[in-house]
Design a protein around this motif. Structure first.
Motif, PDB file in Angstrom:
ATOM      1  N   THR A   1     -43.350   6.641 -12.945  1.00  0.00           N
ATOM      2  CA  THR A   1     -42.570   7.745 -12.397  1.00  0.00           C
ATOM      3  C   THR A   1     -42.192   7.448 -10.952  1.00  0.00           C
ATOM      4  O   THR A   1     -42.838   6.658 -10.270  1.00  0.00           O
ATOM      5  CB  THR A   1     -43.397   9.047 -12.389  1.00  0.00           C
ATOM      6  OG1 THR A   1     -44.572   8.826 -11.604  1.00  0.00           O
ATOM      7  CG2 THR A   1     -43.774   9.475 -13.780  1.00  0.00           C
ATOM      8  N   LEU A   2     -41.150   8.142 -10.511  1.00  0.00           N
ATOM      9  CA  LEU A   2     -40.759   8.049  -9.109  1.00  0.00           C
ATOM     10  C   LEU A   2     -41.947   8.397  -8.221  1.00  0.00           C
ATOM     11  O   LEU A   2     -42.203   7.724  -7.224  1.00  0.00           O
ATOM     12  CB  LEU A   2     -39.580   8.989  -8.826  1.00  0.00           C
ATOM     13  CG  LEU A   2     -39.097   9.035  -7.375  1.00  0.00           C
ATOM     14  CD1 LEU A   2     -37.581   9.179  -7.310  1.00  0.00           C
ATOM     15  CD2 LEU A   2     -39.744  10.162  -6.568  1.00  0.00           C
TER      16      LEU A   2
ATOM     17  N   GLY B   1     -34.942  12.812  -4.461  1.00  0.00           N
ATOM     18  CA  GLY B   1     -35.833  11.780  -4.985  1.00  0.00           C
ATOM     19  C   GLY B   1     -36.798  11.297  -3.925  1.00  0.00           C
ATOM     20  O   GLY B   1     -37.196  10.132  -3.903  1.00  0.00           O
TER      21      GLY B   1
ATOM     22  N   ARG C   1     -43.151  16.669 -16.056  1.00  0.00           N
ATOM     23  CA  ARG C   1     -41.707  16.568 -16.256  1.00  0.00           C
ATOM     24  C   ARG C   1     -41.192  17.896 -16.800  1.00  0.00           C
ATOM     25  O   ARG C   1     -41.698  18.394 -17.817  1.00  0.00           O
ATOM     26  CB  ARG C   1     -41.415  15.429 -17.242  1.00  0.00           C
ATOM     27  CG  ARG C   1     -40.009  15.382 -17.772  1.00  0.00           C
ATOM     28  CD  ARG C   1     -39.042  14.739 -16.808  1.00  0.00           C
ATOM     29  NE  ARG C   1     -37.696  14.740 -17.395  1.00  0.00           N
ATOM     30  CZ  ARG C   1     -36.677  14.059 -16.890  1.00  0.00           C
ATOM     31  NH1 ARG C   1     -36.827  13.335 -15.784  1.00  0.00           N
ATOM     32  NH2 ARG C   1     -35.488  14.116 -17.458  1.00  0.00           N
TER      33      ARG C   1
ATOM     34  N   GLU D   1     -41.320  17.054 -11.713  1.00  0.00           N
ATOM     35  CA  GLU D   1     -40.112  16.229 -11.809  1.00  0.00           C
ATOM     36  C   GLU D   1     -39.114  16.988 -12.669  1.00  0.00           C
ATOM     37  O   GLU D   1     -39.366  17.226 -13.854  1.00  0.00           O
ATOM     38  CB  GLU D   1     -40.409  14.856 -12.425  1.00  0.00           C
ATOM     39  CG  GLU D   1     -39.134  14.038 -12.599  1.00  0.00           C
ATOM     40  CD  GLU D   1     -39.367  12.653 -13.219  1.00  0.00           C
ATOM     41  OE1 GLU D   1     -40.209  11.895 -12.695  1.00  0.00           O
ATOM     42  OE2 GLU D   1     -38.706  12.346 -14.233  1.00  0.00           O
TER      43      GLU D   1
ATOM     44  N   TYR E   1     -39.296  17.159  -7.433  1.00  0.00           N
ATOM     45  CA  TYR E   1     -38.216  16.210  -7.144  1.00  0.00           C
ATOM     46  C   TYR E   1     -37.295  16.033  -8.326  1.00  0.00           C
ATOM     47  O   TYR E   1     -37.623  16.386  -9.465  1.00  0.00           O
ATOM     48  CB  TYR E   1     -38.773  14.858  -6.696  1.00  0.00           C
ATOM     49  CG  TYR E   1     -39.560  14.100  -7.751  1.00  0.00           C
ATOM     50  CD1 TYR E   1     -40.936  14.270  -7.873  1.00  0.00           C
ATOM     51  CD2 TYR E   1     -38.924  13.209  -8.621  1.00  0.00           C
ATOM     52  CE1 TYR E   1     -41.661  13.572  -8.822  1.00  0.00           C
ATOM     53  CE2 TYR E   1     -39.634  12.508  -9.573  1.00  0.00           C
ATOM     54  CZ  TYR E   1     -41.010  12.695  -9.678  1.00  0.00           C
ATOM     55  OH  TYR E   1     -41.717  12.012 -10.627  1.00  0.00           O
TER      56      TYR E   1
ATOM     57  N   ASN F   1     -34.794  12.832  -9.827  1.00  0.00           N
ATOM     58  CA  ASN F   1     -34.519  11.405  -9.655  1.00  0.00           C
ATOM     59  C   ASN F   1     -33.136  11.199  -9.035  1.00  0.00           C
ATOM     60  O   ASN F   1     -32.189  11.898  -9.391  1.00  0.00           O
ATOM     61  CB  ASN F   1     -34.614  10.676 -10.994  1.00  0.00           C
ATOM     62  CG  ASN F   1     -36.050  10.463 -11.409  1.00  0.00           C
ATOM     63  OD1 ASN F   1     -36.817   9.834 -10.673  1.00  0.00           O
ATOM     64  ND2 ASN F   1     -36.427  11.012 -12.549  1.00  0.00           N
TER      65      ASN F   1
ATOM     66  N   ASP G   1     -29.474   9.895  -8.337  1.00  0.00           N
ATOM     67  CA  ASP G   1     -28.424   9.398  -9.226  1.00  0.00           C
ATOM     68  C   ASP G   1     -27.106   9.331  -8.453  1.00  0.00           C
ATOM     69  O   ASP G   1     -27.095   9.491  -7.224  1.00  0.00           O
ATOM     70  CB  ASP G   1     -28.318  10.294 -10.476  1.00  0.00           C
ATOM     71  CG  ASP G   1     -27.950  11.739 -10.126  1.00  0.00           C
ATOM     72  OD1 ASP G   1     -27.648  12.018  -8.939  1.00  0.00           O
ATOM     73  OD2 ASP G   1     -27.952  12.588 -11.037  1.00  0.00           O
TER      74      ASP G   1
ATOM     75  N   ALA H   1     -36.362   5.328  -8.991  1.00  0.00           N
ATOM     76  CA  ALA H   1     -36.267   6.435  -9.956  1.00  0.00           C
ATOM     77  C   ALA H   1     -37.263   6.218 -11.099  1.00  0.00           C
ATOM     78  O   ALA H   1     -37.640   5.080 -11.400  1.00  0.00           O
ATOM     79  CB  ALA H   1     -34.843   6.531 -10.501  1.00  0.00           C
ATOM     80  N   SER H   2     -37.665   7.295 -11.721  1.00  0.00           N
ATOM     81  CA  SER H   2     -38.578   7.185 -12.864  1.00  0.00           C
ATOM     82  C   SER H   2     -37.946   6.341 -13.962  1.00  0.00           C
ATOM     83  O   SER H   2     -36.751   6.474 -14.251  1.00  0.00           O
ATOM     84  CB  SER H   2     -38.901   8.568 -13.429  1.00  0.00           C
ATOM     85  OG  SER H   2     -39.644   9.312 -12.509  1.00  0.00           O
TER      86      SER H   2
END
Lengths: 200, 462
Positions: B4-5, B138, B167, B202, B232, B234, B236, B266-267
């Protein structure tokens, strides 16, 4: 500034102060208007000020609990704002440990850095302890950081301080600045390897 | 190995395992403000410590700063003293400060992203629990107390324990009139105000993927209200596009190299999570709180539960099974680090345009930063609000926590776009807060009572 105790904290002993209720947030412990200061002085006078005004029978108004060292709470104590003023006020009022079902992590960290361990226990044991202190305010509570054992009169149960915090209390390193400054070359190494520190 | 991140960022910033068992974590960005820093600087002076990385700490004034009468010295003597203390501390220790008269001043969690200080892959700390906001980029961002502010100043590090990662997928499309605020209020309602203790959240899924950075900030901002110290999204393409050209973001070829690194943290698709939760975006409605913590909310069409917490019901003056819809309000507050950004003001203005605030309602719009204030004024939004009877104020935290003179009186009811409905939060010990989206606040201001914003949206030509 608080004169915090220094050195290992292996156990806390003293009388209790039962404060029932879940999700007691730091705005209630220390309303924001008392953050209007550049020091932490005098915060103990304003603990739960609005709750105490609304409820004459609030435990913090109750003379029977004056001088208590151990606060006994329920779930998610200290949630909300990260204001250290909340645990500062509690520490300044003589609270040296808190026993509850669960704590906000920010609050628990802020309390730890002031030398106030937060013990997590099961709800039934907490209810028994709160009831015992409500009936017998003079009872002495012993809270052991290393074993997590809490005893008071006929009661004895196990609670937990998170392992890393527990070890910090036992080793006397709960106020970590000196430790963080030790071996600072390692900090520089980590920083220098981070692309955003070196400018990509 | 897929990760994971959170763990990737944690591992890249871990200096060493302390003998206490905690991790010494390097903090890439430290943000400070006037309320939780003065004692930290005093502690530094007491010990004779320097600031280890003065160029990694940035300061502004937001909590106590007045939103009216901003000429120095402030009429509020304590606001003046706390602002002056921060100015002196930043001067003495070589820290960049955007003080009250600076064009960059604003709420710390709004100006960090605005200036491009907040970037993916960073560890961030600030003496404020809503530091989780910065996770929208992130980053792993921690709210801390004043002694930890001292630690970061002295060592650029914190002693911390790692978090588990939950998540949270929000899939599908939000309906018109439903906003990021409704999503996070729904998440907190479902998982509980302590559901996130021990976790970083996440956020992902198609609804989050489609969100702007401003919307993602609203979501991450309130992670702490769900008990999660960090939240957070991720990074992008949306993240990279937001950052490009910001004053403190990398530029030129550095930007491309930065994007490569940002992508790498990123995750991974198969990253292991400690827990997973999924929500259907399409089922979320405009949401409003009825109680004294942010988890005590209902959809606007729903009734307060029959078994709602009695203390909360008594404080708020609601009966079990009652609707929040139709509750008369006294004050409307649009602002805060949760919902004081340009898109929030745009949505609120869309509702307010051509209407007027109900005669018994005092309505405030407090932009999150001077930058947002200027951008809103360039679009004429301030005039829309002023014409509709809202007060257009200077940037700051204002009535979210009522450290300045913006506060409720007595048992006033406030429709608020802020983040906390705690007892006494908005400055009156008996004041009552109903949390909702900025559009819902604007609708309540005009109707004089809590309404379903969707009924007003129907009247607005698309």
């Amino acid at each position: 500034m608080t004169a915090s105790p220094a050195g290992p904290i292996l156990a806390v002993a003293g009388r209790g102060l039962p404060l029932r209720g879940h999700d007691i947030d730091t705005d209630r412990i220390m309303p924001a208007r008392f953050l209007r200061s550049v020091t932490f002085e005098g915060l103990e006078q304003h603990l739960f000020e609005d709750d105490r005004a609304a409820d004459p029978r609030h435990p913090f108004n109750d003379e029977r609990y004056a001088g208590a060292a151990i606060l006994i709470v329920n779930a998610n104590f200290g949630c909300g704002s990260s204001r250290e003023h909340a645990p500062q006020g509690l520490a300044q009022s003589g609270i040296r440990a808190i026993v509850g079902e669960s704590f906000s992590e920010i609050f628990q960290g802020n309390a730890a850095i002031l030398g106030v361990p937060c013990f997590a226990a099961d709800p039934l044991s907490l209810d028994r302890l709160q009831t015992l202190v409500e009936h017998t305010p003079a009872v002495t509570i012993d809270a052991h950081v290393d074993t997590g054992v809490i005893s008071a009169g006929p009661l004895r149960f196990t609670a937990a301080v998170p392992p890393a915090l527990r070890d910090a209390f036992i080793s006397g390193q709960w106020n970590p600045t000196a430790m963080l400054l030790d071996r600072f070359d390692e900090v520089r190494l980590v920083a220098d390897r981070l692309p955003y520190v070196s400018g990509f | 190995m897929a990760d994971t991140l959170f763990h990737k960022v944690w591992n890249r910033h871990a200096v060493r395992a302390l003998s206490s068992g905690q991790t010494q974590l390097f903090i890439g960005l430290h943000l400070i403000h006037e309320v939780t820093s003065p004692q930290a600087f005093d502690m530094l002076r007491q010990h004779g410590w320097r600031v280890a990385y003065p160029n990694r700490t940035f300061a502004t004034v937001d909590h106590i700063v007045p939103t009216l009468a901003r000429r120095r010295p402030f009429l509020d003597l304590m606001a003046e003293e706390m602002t002056a203390a921060l100015e002196r501390n930043c001067r003495d220790f070589g820290i960049q400060l955007w003080s009250s008269e600076s064009r960059e001043q604003g709420i710390v969690h709004i100006i960090g992203p605005e200036l491009g200080l907040t970037q993916p892959g960073m560890t961030i700390a600030c003496g404020d629990s809503h530091t989780s906001t910065h996770g929208a980029f992130g980053a792993i961002a921690f709210g801390v107390g004043t002694s930890q502010v001292r630690d970061v100043l002295a060592s650029q590090c914190l002693a911390l324990d790692p978090l588990k990662v939950r998540r949270i997928d929000v899939n599908g499309r939000l309906s018109p009139g439903v906003y990021a605020k409704d999503v996070i209020l729904t998440i907190i309602h479902q998982l509980g105000v302590q559901g996130g203790v021990g976790y970083a959240y996440e956020y992902g899924g198609s609804a989050i993927d489609r969100m702007t950075l401003e919307e993602r900030m609203t979501i991450c901002n309130m992670s702490i209200e769900g008990g999660a110290r960090a939240g957070y999204v991720n990074p992008d393409e949306t993240t990279f596009a937001f950052l490009r050209g910001r004053p403190f973001a990398p530029s030129g070829e550095s930007f491309d190299r930065a994007v490569d690194w940002w992508r790498s943290i990123a995750s991974d698709p198969n990253a292991p999570y400690d827990d997973r939760v999924a929500l259907d975006a399409g089922s979320i409605e405009p949401t409003v709180t009825w109680g004294i913590n942010p988890g005590q909310s209902v959809r606007i069409s729903e009734r307060i539960p029959a078994d709602g917490d009695r203390e909360a019901l008594a404080f708020m003056g609601f009966a079990p099974n009652a609707h929040v819809r139709g509750t008369p309000i006294d004050v409307a507050f649009i602002g805060s680090c949760t919902n004081g950004r340009l898109s929030d003001l745009e949505e609120a203005a869309r509702i307010a345009r051509g209407h007027h605030v109900a005669p018994h309602v005092k309505a405030l719009v407090v932009p999150g930063s001077q930058g947002i204030s200027r951008a809103a004024e360039a679009r004429g939004l301030h005039q829309v609000f002023i014409d509709a009877g809202f007060e257009w104020r200077g940037a700051g935290c204002s009535m979210c926590l009522a450290m300045n003179t913006d506060k409720l009186e007595g048992r006033q009811v406030c429709a608020s776009s802020s983040n906390r409905n705690f007892k006494g939060r908005q400055g009156s010990p008996t004041g009552r807060t109903l949390l909702m989206s900025p559009a819902m606040v604007a609708a309540a201001a005009i109707a004089g009572e809590v309404v379903d914003v969707r009924t007003m949206l129907e009247e607005i030509p698309a």
